[in-house]
Design an enzyme around this catalytic site. Structure first.
Site, PDB file in Angstrom:
ATOM      1  N   ASP A  66       0.848  -1.183   0.000  1.00 54.45           N
ATOM      2  CA  ASP A  66       0.000   0.000   0.000  1.00 54.45           C
ATOM      3  C   ASP A  66       0.885   1.236   0.000  1.00 54.45           C
ATOM      4  O   ASP A  66       2.078   1.141  -0.333  1.00 54.45           O
ATOM      5  CB  ASP A  66      -0.938  -0.021   1.217  1.00 54.45           C
ATOM      6  CG  ASP A  66      -2.310   0.575   0.912  1.00 54.45           C
ATOM      7  OD1 ASP A  66      -2.355   1.785   0.619  1.00 54.45           O
ATOM      8  OD2 ASP A  66      -3.308  -0.156   0.952  1.00 54.45           O
ATOM      9  N   HIS A 100      -4.058   5.778   3.125  1.00 57.40           N
ATOM     10  CA  HIS A 100      -4.773   4.559   2.779  1.00 57.40           C
ATOM     11  C   HIS A 100      -4.190   3.367   3.529  1.00 57.40           C
ATOM     12  O   HIS A 100      -4.913   2.546   4.102  1.00 57.40           O
ATOM     13  CB  HIS A 100      -4.685   4.350   1.268  1.00 57.40           C
ATOM     14  CG  HIS A 100      -5.587   3.291   0.730  1.00 57.40           C
ATOM     15  ND1 HIS A 100      -5.202   1.977   0.615  1.00 57.40           N
ATOM     16  CD2 HIS A 100      -6.857   3.346   0.268  1.00 57.40           C
ATOM     17  CE1 HIS A 100      -6.192   1.275   0.093  1.00 57.40           C
ATOM     18  NE2 HIS A 100      -7.217   2.083  -0.124  1.00 57.40           N
ATOM     19  N   ASN A 205     -13.429  -1.093  -7.762  1.00 56.20           N
ATOM     20  CA  ASN A 205     -14.604  -0.265  -7.507  1.00 56.20           C
ATOM     21  C   ASN A 205     -15.236   0.226  -8.801  1.00 56.20           C
ATOM     22  O   ASN A 205     -15.668   1.372  -8.910  1.00 56.20           O
ATOM     23  CB  ASN A 205     -14.212   0.936  -6.638  1.00 56.20           C
ATOM     24  CG  ASN A 205     -13.620   0.513  -5.315  1.00 56.20           C
ATOM     25  OD1 ASN A 205     -13.995  -0.505  -4.760  1.00 56.20           O
ATOM     26  ND2 ASN A 205     -12.669   1.293  -4.812  1.00 56.20           N
ATOM     27  N   SER A 276     -11.282  -1.853  -1.017  1.00 54.80           N
ATOM     28  CA  SER A 276     -10.033  -1.827  -0.251  1.00 54.80           C
ATOM     29  C   SER A 276     -10.262  -2.300   1.177  1.00 54.80           C
ATOM     30  O   SER A 276      -9.553  -3.163   1.695  1.00 54.80           O
ATOM     31  CB  SER A 276      -9.455  -0.408  -0.227  1.00 54.80           C
ATOM     32  OG  SER A 276      -8.920  -0.057  -1.473  1.00 54.80           O
TER      33      SER A 276
END
Length: 403
Positions: A66, A100, A205, A276
């Site tokens: 990430d 994130h 998404n 996520s």
């Protein structure tokens, strides 16, 4: 081009370090005690409290690929090992570092904060943070695959997977993706699976993109699309598939991905929407399974998750929610059953064929005197009979020619 798609964070505590593009401050802040109550529905949706009666993930390291982790937040303090920078697939365009990744790390292994704070699904697991630099998030949906450049053989994701395997990670969580496969990534996935490492990745998404609406399916997101990777979709509080969650055959299971409480850099809290968050939660469940059964292979972890999922579609599977919403406690129980069924039955030396009497030793190969005598006698009798017949016929032929 690596990205996280249209994931959103909504902050509940204003922090100077938070990008306003991803988080919008609201009037009512939430404290540590409040966030524990706010996240109760997520933990119950995954049946995590029941699973914690068996294990909380001690001894397992989850590699998080990430944008980095703020390892100074209370929920993660002392639990994070920071690896080297894995690089960027889109040089010069960077996202807010650590925002994130901090949220995802806490969902996996958050250990709370005193009597409150956010709890991850595997609160006793550790995090190996492997930072990447991502392309900017795209507010208008997804980028069509034909606009992506995925022909290079090297990949920061592949480097991260290899580094995770080489440094003892048992689970790899990847809340990221790009359209189109990459050879280096596919080979890295194969190496990780061969070493027994479980890989979990976001399905994407793109469920509300123009392409998805027109074609009733979404573009495949990689690494979720590689064989052997557990692709994760997002569900809401009622267990229904989130409208934004990508729908295609890479979706194996789902987990909460709407209004999911998360930790933000600096110690604040917010809400997250996206596959996520769902991916991080499933990676936490995989960590629980690996903690209880360290030698369980990745394909049995996948079977444990899919065969025990709740809110299963009528037909058993559909490409929006997969086999259903993950049940951590049930998956733990099934993993033990699957591992026991796959284990070879031990047999004591000298008893590999049971406890009955041993069979008699077979006769050695070679001629048998009786059979050989019978065969010779039969052959001799045949020759004599043939010779006698020839003699008789010859005599008759000779007498017939006399005058």
């Amino acid at each position: 081009m690596l990205r996280r798609g249209r994931g959103r964070f909504r902050a509940t505590v204003a922090l100077a370090a938070i990008s306003t593009a991803l988080c919008a401050a609201v009037a009512a802040p939430a404290g540590a005690a409040d966030i524990r109550e706010d996240q109760r529905w997520v933990l119950e949706a995954l049946n995590a409290p029941e699973a914690w009666r068996v294990t909380k993930g001690a001894g397992v390291t989850v590699a998080l690929v990430d944008d980095g982790v703020d390892d100074d937040v209370a929920e993660l303090r002392g639990k994070v090992t920071v690896g080297p920078d894995m690089g960027s697939a889109d040089a010069g365009r960077e996202s807010t570092a650590g925002q994130h990744g901090t949220a995802m790390a806490a969902l996996i292994a958050g250990a709370g904060k005193g009597d409150g704070g956010l709890l991850g699904i595997a609160p006793e697991a550790r995090i190996l943070s492997l930072p990447l630099r991502f392309a900017e998030d795209y507010e208008d949906g997804v980028i069509p695959p034909e606009s992506e450049q995925r022909t290079r053989r090297e990949s920061p994701v592949a480097r991260a997977i290899d580094h995770a395997v080489d440094n003892g990670a048992q689970v790899i969580s990847m809340s990221l993706g790009a359209y189109g496969p990459n050879r280096a990534e596919r080979e890295a996935v194969s190496r990780a699976l061969a070493k027994g490492v479980v890989l979990v990745a976001a399905a994407g998404n793109g469920g509300e993109s123009e392409y998805a609406v027109t074609n009733a399916t979404s573009f495949w997101n990689f690494p979720a699309g590689y064989s052997g990777v557990i692709g994760v979709g997002a569900s809401d509080r009622e267990g229904r598939p989130a409208p934004f969650s990508s729908d295609n055959l890479s979706v194996l299971v789902s987990a909460p991905g709407v209004d999911v409480p998360v930790v933000l850099p600096g110690g604040g809290y917010g809400l997250s929407d996206g596959t996520s968050s769902a991916t991080a939660l499933v990676a936490g469940v995989a960590a629980l399974i690996k903690a209880k059964y360290p030698d369980i292979p990745p394909h049995l972890v996948s079977r444990a998750l899919t065969s025990t999922a709740r809110l299963t579609p009528v037909d058993g599977y559909d490409d929006h929610i997969g086999f259903g919403v993950v049940d951590a406690a049930a998956a733990l129980g099934r993993a033990g059953e699957l591992l026991a069924a796959a284990a070879p039955v031990p047999v004591a030396e000298g008893r590999r064929f049971g406890g009955g009497p041993l069979p008699e030793e077979p006769d050695r190969p070679g001629p048998e005197p009786v059979r050989l005598w019978l065969y010779g006698a039969g052959l001799a009798a045949g020759v004599l009979a043939f010779t006698g017949t020839v003699v008789v016929l010859t005599r008759k032929a000779g007498s017939g020619n006399r005058l």
